[in-house]
Design a protein around this motif. Structure first.
Motif, PDB file in Angstrom:
ATOM      1  N   ALA A   1     -15.675 -20.814 -24.879  1.00 36.28           N
ATOM      2  CA  ALA A   1     -14.817 -21.047 -26.029  1.00 36.28           C
ATOM      3  C   ALA A   1     -13.457 -21.639 -25.672  1.00 36.28           C
ATOM      4  O   ALA A   1     -12.794 -22.197 -26.516  1.00 36.28           O
ATOM      5  CB  ALA A   1     -14.633 -19.740 -26.795  1.00 36.28           C
ATOM      6  N   ALA A   2     -12.998 -21.535 -24.427  1.00 37.78           N
ATOM      7  CA  ALA A   2     -11.686 -22.043 -24.048  1.00 37.78           C
ATOM      8  C   ALA A   2     -11.655 -23.567 -24.057  1.00 37.78           C
ATOM      9  O   ALA A   2     -10.598 -24.159 -24.146  1.00 37.78           O
ATOM     10  CB  ALA A   2     -11.296 -21.524 -22.669  1.00 37.78           C
ATOM     11  N   ASN A   3     -12.784 -24.220 -23.952  1.00 33.58           N
ATOM     12  CA  ASN A   3     -12.843 -25.672 -23.990  1.00 33.58           C
ATOM     13  C   ASN A   3     -12.766 -26.156 -25.433  1.00 33.58           C
ATOM     14  O   ASN A   3     -13.233 -25.490 -26.347  1.00 33.58           O
ATOM     15  CB  ASN A   3     -14.151 -26.170 -23.365  1.00 33.58           C
ATOM     16  CG  ASN A   3     -14.207 -25.904 -21.881  1.00 33.58           C
ATOM     17  OD1 ASN A   3     -13.264 -26.182 -21.155  1.00 33.58           O
ATOM     18  ND2 ASN A   3     -15.318 -25.363 -21.424  1.00 33.58           N
ATOM     19  N   ASP A   4     -12.177 -27.338 -25.611  1.00 36.06           N
ATOM     20  CA  ASP A   4     -12.108 -27.942 -26.943  1.00 36.06           C
ATOM     21  C   ASP A   4     -13.105 -29.100 -26.997  1.00 36.06           C
ATOM     22  O   ASP A   4     -12.716 -30.264 -26.987  1.00 36.06           O
ATOM     23  CB  ASP A   4     -10.683 -28.421 -27.241  1.00 36.06           C
ATOM     24  CG  ASP A   4     -10.515 -28.892 -28.669  1.00 36.06           C
ATOM     25  OD1 ASP A   4     -11.424 -28.656 -29.498  1.00 36.06           O
ATOM     26  OD2 ASP A   4      -9.480 -29.511 -28.958  1.00 36.06           O
ATOM     27  N   VAL A   5     -14.371 -28.749 -27.027  1.00 33.92           N
ATOM     28  CA  VAL A   5     -15.433 -29.749 -27.037  1.00 33.92           C
ATOM     29  C   VAL A   5     -16.116 -29.707 -28.398  1.00 33.92           C
ATOM     30  O   VAL A   5     -16.580 -28.658 -28.838  1.00 33.92           O
ATOM     31  CB  VAL A   5     -16.457 -29.504 -25.915  1.00 33.92           C
ATOM     32  CG1 VAL A   5     -17.575 -30.537 -25.974  1.00 33.92           C
ATOM     33  CG2 VAL A   5     -15.772 -29.533 -24.554  1.00 33.92           C
TER      34      VAL A   5
ATOM     35  N   ASN B   1     -24.566 -34.649 -29.624  1.00 30.68           N
ATOM     36  CA  ASN B   1     -23.444 -35.425 -29.103  1.00 30.68           C
ATOM     37  C   ASN B   1     -22.288 -34.477 -28.814  1.00 30.68           C
ATOM     38  O   ASN B   1     -21.995 -33.590 -29.623  1.00 30.68           O
ATOM     39  CB  ASN B   1     -23.006 -36.482 -30.125  1.00 30.68           C
ATOM     40  CG  ASN B   1     -24.068 -37.532 -30.311  1.00 30.68           C
ATOM     41  OD1 ASN B   1     -24.387 -38.276 -29.397  1.00 30.68           O
ATOM     42  ND2 ASN B   1     -24.652 -37.587 -31.500  1.00 30.68           N
ATOM     43  N   TYR B   2     -21.627 -34.664 -27.678  1.00 30.66           N
ATOM     44  CA  TYR B   2     -20.482 -33.831 -27.339  1.00 30.66           C
ATOM     45  C   TYR B   2     -19.292 -34.720 -26.967  1.00 30.66           C
ATOM     46  O   TYR B   2     -19.472 -35.838 -26.477  1.00 30.66           O
ATOM     47  CB  TYR B   2     -20.805 -32.859 -26.194  1.00 30.66           C
ATOM     48  CG  TYR B   2     -21.213 -33.534 -24.918  1.00 30.66           C
ATOM     49  CD1 TYR B   2     -20.259 -33.868 -23.948  1.00 30.66           C
ATOM     50  CD2 TYR B   2     -22.536 -33.860 -24.659  1.00 30.66           C
ATOM     51  CE1 TYR B   2     -20.633 -34.502 -22.769  1.00 30.66           C
ATOM     52  CE2 TYR B   2     -22.915 -34.489 -23.487  1.00 30.66           C
ATOM     53  CZ  TYR B   2     -21.950 -34.813 -22.555  1.00 30.66           C
ATOM     54  OH  TYR B   2     -22.320 -35.448 -21.399  1.00 30.66           O
ATOM     55  N   ARG B   3     -18.093 -34.233 -27.247  1.00 30.95           N
ATOM     56  CA  ARG B   3     -16.867 -34.951 -26.908  1.00 30.95           C
ATOM     57  C   ARG B   3     -15.771 -33.940 -26.631  1.00 30.95           C
ATOM     58  O   ARG B   3     -15.539 -33.030 -27.429  1.00 30.95           O
ATOM     59  CB  ARG B   3     -16.437 -35.881 -28.028  1.00 30.95           C
ATOM     60  CG  ARG B   3     -15.110 -36.593 -27.732  1.00 30.95           C
ATOM     61  CD  ARG B   3     -14.906 -37.868 -28.489  1.00 30.95           C
ATOM     62  NE  ARG B   3     -15.961 -38.834 -28.359  1.00 30.95           N
ATOM     63  CZ  ARG B   3     -16.186 -39.636 -27.306  1.00 30.95           C
ATOM     64  NH1 ARG B   3     -15.417 -39.539 -26.239  1.00 30.95           N
ATOM     65  NH2 ARG B   3     -17.158 -40.509 -27.315  1.00 30.95           N
ATOM     66  N   ASN B   4     -15.097 -34.100 -25.490  1.00 25.75           N
ATOM     67  CA  ASN B   4     -13.977 -33.235 -25.135  1.00 25.75           C
ATOM     68  C   ASN B   4     -12.753 -33.714 -25.904  1.00 25.75           C
ATOM     69  O   ASN B   4     -12.200 -34.767 -25.619  1.00 25.75           O
ATOM     70  CB  ASN B   4     -13.722 -33.289 -23.623  1.00 25.75           C
ATOM     71  CG  ASN B   4     -12.592 -32.370 -23.214  1.00 25.75           C
ATOM     72  OD1 ASN B   4     -11.929 -31.746 -24.043  1.00 25.75           O
ATOM     73  ND2 ASN B   4     -12.344 -32.290 -21.908  1.00 25.75           N
ATOM     74  N   ARG B   5     -12.330 -32.921 -26.892  1.00 27.61           N
ATOM     75  CA  ARG B   5     -11.162 -33.259 -27.699  1.00 27.61           C
ATOM     76  C   ARG B   5      -9.880 -32.727 -27.081  1.00 27.61           C
ATOM     77  O   ARG B   5      -8.785 -32.996 -27.585  1.00 27.61           O
ATOM     78  CB  ARG B   5     -11.304 -32.685 -29.109  1.00 27.61           C
ATOM     79  CG  ARG B   5     -12.516 -33.226 -29.835  1.00 27.61           C
ATOM     80  CD  ARG B   5     -12.605 -32.662 -31.217  1.00 27.61           C
ATOM     81  NE  ARG B   5     -12.570 -31.202 -31.191  1.00 27.61           N
ATOM     82  CZ  ARG B   5     -12.768 -30.426 -32.234  1.00 27.61           C
ATOM     83  NH1 ARG B   5     -13.012 -30.960 -33.403  1.00 27.61           N
ATOM     84  NH2 ARG B   5     -12.725 -29.114 -32.127  1.00 27.61           N
ATOM     85  N   GLY B   6      -9.997 -31.975 -26.011  1.00 27.55           N
ATOM     86  CA  GLY B   6      -8.825 -31.377 -25.376  1.00 27.55           C
ATOM     87  C   GLY B   6      -8.067 -32.352 -24.496  1.00 27.55           C
ATOM     88  O   GLY B   6      -8.508 -33.467 -24.221  1.00 27.55           O
ATOM     89  N   ALA B   7      -6.903 -31.899 -24.040  1.00 28.45           N
ATOM     90  CA  ALA B   7      -6.045 -32.711 -23.179  1.00 28.45           C
ATOM     91  C   ALA B   7      -6.372 -32.524 -21.703  1.00 28.45           C
ATOM     92  O   ALA B   7      -5.842 -33.248 -20.858  1.00 28.45           O
ATOM     93  CB  ALA B   7      -4.580 -32.353 -23.439  1.00 28.45           C
ATOM     94  N   THR B   8      -7.234 -31.550 -21.397  1.00 24.17           N
ATOM     95  CA  THR B   8      -7.605 -31.290 -20.008  1.00 24.17           C
ATOM     96  C   THR B   8      -9.129 -31.321 -19.887  1.00 24.17           C
ATOM     97  O   THR B   8      -9.848 -31.179 -20.879  1.00 24.17           O
ATOM     98  CB  THR B   8      -7.089 -29.908 -19.547  1.00 24.17           C
ATOM     99  OG1 THR B   8      -7.655 -28.912 -20.391  1.00 24.17           O
ATOM    100  CG2 THR B   8      -5.564 -29.840 -19.626  1.00 24.17           C
ATOM    101  N   PRO B   9      -9.641 -31.481 -18.677  1.00 23.84           N
ATOM    102  CA  PRO B   9     -11.099 -31.481 -18.499  1.00 23.84           C
ATOM    103  C   PRO B   9     -11.720 -30.167 -18.964  1.00 23.84           C
ATOM    104  O   PRO B   9     -11.139 -29.097 -18.790  1.00 23.84           O
ATOM    105  CB  PRO B   9     -11.272 -31.662 -16.990  1.00 23.84           C
ATOM    106  CG  PRO B   9     -10.014 -32.326 -16.538  1.00 23.84           C
ATOM    107  CD  PRO B   9      -8.929 -31.766 -17.421  1.00 23.84           C
ATOM    108  N   ALA B  10     -12.884 -30.261 -19.573  1.00 23.85           N
ATOM    109  CA  ALA B  10     -13.636 -29.080 -20.009  1.00 23.85           C
ATOM    110  C   ALA B  10     -14.531 -28.637 -18.855  1.00 23.85           C
ATOM    111  O   ALA B  10     -15.350 -29.410 -18.370  1.00 23.85           O
ATOM    112  CB  ALA B  10     -14.467 -29.400 -21.237  1.00 23.85           C
TER     113      ALA B  10
END
Length: 154
Positions: A20-24, A63-72
């Motif tokens: 859950a810590a990732n913004d994917v 489909n997945y996409r990292n919306r965060g500012a750091t690597p997931a």
């Protein structure tokens, strides 16, 4: 007479994210694979389903996409198999499956099923209850990709 099945697409694909810590962001779609005649030649096309019947071949796309500012990192996608669909395959080398509701995981060829009479047999595609992908590498910020698997309507 074949019983016709109408799928609520939202119920068909309910992938779960394990970290859950990732913004994917994760989106999903399902398509029916059809063979059509185009310019005198057979061609395979993917269509959005409205009505499917037993034997229809389905392609599930995540489909997945990292919306965060750091690597997931430590990213895992787990997708339950819809009950009316038998797993067929995944082109993704990292995909593993479960035949026991997600308690254990492995390649289909490595899993065993214990029958009610005590005999043990190799797992078959129709035994699959879940498909899972564990990302070995971090997903860079702003990047994404696609996962897929195939099934057939029971």
């Amino acid at each position: 007479m074949m019983k016709r099945l109408v799928f609520a697409l939202a119920a068909l694909l309910s992938p779960a994210l394990a970290h859950a810590a990732n913004d994917v962001a994760l989106t999903s779609a399902v398509f029916v694979e059809k063979t059509v005649l185009a310019n005198g030649q057979q061609k395979i096309v993917l269509e959005e389903p409205s009505l499917v019947v037993p034997g229809d071949k389905l392609v599930f796309v995540l489909n997945y996409r990292n919306r965060g500012a750091t690597p997931a990192t430590d990213f895992v996608v787990t997708n339950p198999m819809p009950g009316a669909v038998a797993f067929q395959s995944s082109p993704d080398q990292a995909a593993v499956v479960s035949i026991d509701g997600g308690r254990s995981w492995g390649t289909l060829s490595s899993l065993k099923v214990k029958e009610s009479d005590g005999t043990v047999r190799g797992a078959r595609p129709e035994d699959v209850t879940h498909v899972r992908w564990t990302f070995a590498k971090a997903i860079p910020a702003g990047q994404g990709g696609k996962l897929s698997f195939r099934g057939v309507v029971r």
